[in-house]
Motif scaffolding. Structure first.
Motif, mmCIF file in Angstrom:
data_model
loop_
_atom_site.group_PDB
_atom_site.id
_atom_site.type_symbol
_atom_site.label_atom_id
_atom_site.label_comp_id
_atom_site.label_asym_id
_atom_site.label_seq_id
_atom_site.Cartn_x
_atom_site.Cartn_y
_atom_site.Cartn_z
ATOM 1 N N ILE A 60 6.644 -27.441 9.212
ATOM 2 C CA ILE A 60 6.246 -26.036 9.295
ATOM 3 C C ILE A 60 6.837 -25.306 8.088
ATOM 4 C CG2 ILE A 60 6.465 -23.890 10.612
ATOM 5 C CD1 ILE A 60 6.677 -25.568 13.134
ATOM 6 N N VAL A 61 6.021 -24.472 7.450
ATOM 7 C CA VAL A 61 6.474 -23.661 6.319
ATOM 8 C C VAL A 61 7.363 -22.538 6.848
ATOM 9 C CG1 VAL A 61 5.751 -22.184 4.404
ATOM 10 C CG2 VAL A 61 4.367 -24.181 5.029
ATOM 11 N N VAL A 62 8.626 -22.513 6.411
ATOM 12 C CA VAL A 62 9.559 -21.487 6.889
ATOM 13 C C VAL A 62 9.954 -20.494 5.794
ATOM 14 C CG1 VAL A 62 10.474 -22.860 8.788
ATOM 15 C CG2 VAL A 62 11.560 -23.011 6.539
ATOM 16 N N SER A 63 9.548 -20.766 4.544
ATOM 17 C CA SER A 63 9.853 -19.856 3.452
ATOM 18 C C SER A 63 8.839 -20.049 2.334
ATOM 19 C CB SER A 63 11.261 -20.133 2.924
ATOM 20 O OG SER A 63 11.531 -19.366 1.773
ATOM 21 N N VAL A 64 8.404 -18.932 1.731
ATOM 22 C CA VAL A 64 7.486 -18.962 0.589
ATOM 23 C C VAL A 64 8.027 -18.007 -0.465
ATOM 24 C CG1 VAL A 64 5.125 -18.559 -0.193
ATOM 25 C CG2 VAL A 64 5.523 -19.376 2.135
ATOM 26 N N LEU A 70 4.720 -19.969 8.394
ATOM 27 C CA LEU A 70 4.482 -20.514 9.731
ATOM 28 C C LEU A 70 3.204 -21.346 9.825
ATOM 29 C CD1 LEU A 70 5.679 -17.607 12.062
ATOM 30 C CD2 LEU A 70 6.892 -19.687 11.425
ATOM 31 N N THR A 71 2.912 -22.102 8.772
ATOM 32 C CA THR A 71 1.792 -23.045 8.788
ATOM 33 C C THR A 71 2.325 -24.418 9.163
ATOM 34 O OG1 THR A 71 0.536 -21.823 7.147
ATOM 35 C CG2 THR A 71 0.015 -24.144 7.377
ATOM 36 N N THR A 103 -1.967 -22.589 12.074
ATOM 37 C CA THR A 103 -1.143 -21.560 11.462
ATOM 38 C C THR A 103 -0.749 -20.565 12.547
ATOM 39 O OG1 THR A 103 -0.970 -19.920 9.715
ATOM 40 C CG2 THR A 103 -3.143 -20.204 10.679
ATOM 41 N N PHE A 104 0.502 -20.174 12.521
ATOM 42 C CA PHE A 104 1.047 -19.293 13.536
ATOM 43 C C PHE A 104 1.384 -17.929 12.937
ATOM 44 C CE2 PHE A 104 1.994 -23.660 14.713
ATOM 45 C CZ PHE A 104 1.396 -23.719 15.949
ATOM 46 N N LEU A 105 0.633 -17.523 11.942
ATOM 47 C CA LEU A 105 0.889 -16.275 11.228
ATOM 48 C C LEU A 105 0.834 -15.063 12.154
ATOM 49 C CD1 LEU A 105 1.500 -15.208 8.415
ATOM 50 C CD2 LEU A 105 -0.939 -14.929 8.062
ATOM 51 N N LYS A 106 0.002 -15.110 13.177
ATOM 52 C CA LYS A 106 -0.151 -13.969 14.085
ATOM 53 C C LYS A 106 1.112 -13.662 14.873
ATOM 54 C CE LYS A 106 -5.090 -14.568 14.587
ATOM 55 N NZ LYS A 106 -6.195 -14.854 15.482
ATOM 56 N N ILE A 107 1.985 -14.661 15.088
ATOM 57 C CA ILE A 107 3.197 -14.396 15.872
ATOM 58 C C ILE A 107 4.363 -13.959 15.003
ATOM 59 C CG2 ILE A 107 2.533 -15.965 17.698
ATOM 60 C CD1 ILE A 107 4.634 -17.933 16.625
ATOM 61 N N LYS A 108 4.137 -13.835 13.707
ATOM 62 C CA LYS A 108 5.174 -13.402 12.774
ATOM 63 C C LYS A 108 5.633 -12.028 13.175
ATOM 64 C CE LYS A 108 4.532 -11.896 8.432
ATOM 65 N NZ LYS A 108 4.174 -11.912 7.040
#
Length: 79
Positions: free
Chosen positions: A8-12, A49-50, A74-79
């Motif tokens: 899971i991507v945790v930082s960009v 959060l991908t 992708t869990f972008l909506k729960i950010k």
């Protein structure tokens, strides 16, 4: 050497014209991966959060270059 990671991507973060992402993976823990900005099929690999499968080329230590990615969700909506 190539590795296939599930994570899971945790930082960009921007890295020049490219992006540096941090994955939390089942296989290696935290891994820094350079995502080149050229190919458009890496668009979702740069999203927070991908979740997916990431094939990387290991360049030493915790630094890798993204070769291929298969996005599961992708869990972008729960950010």
């Amino acid at each position: 050497m190539e590795k296939k990671l599930t994570g899971i991507v945790v930082s960009v973060k921007p890295y020049g014209a490219d992006f540096m992402i941090t994955l939390i993976t089942a296989e290696e823990g935290l891994v820094n991966v350079l995502v080149e900005n050229k190919p458009s099929f890496f668009k979702f690999a740069k999203e927070f959060l991908t979740f997916g499968y990431f094939t990387v080329k290991v360049k030493g230590g915790f630094f890798c270059i993204l070769l291929k990615c298969e996005i599961i969700d992708t869990f972008l909506k729960i950010k």
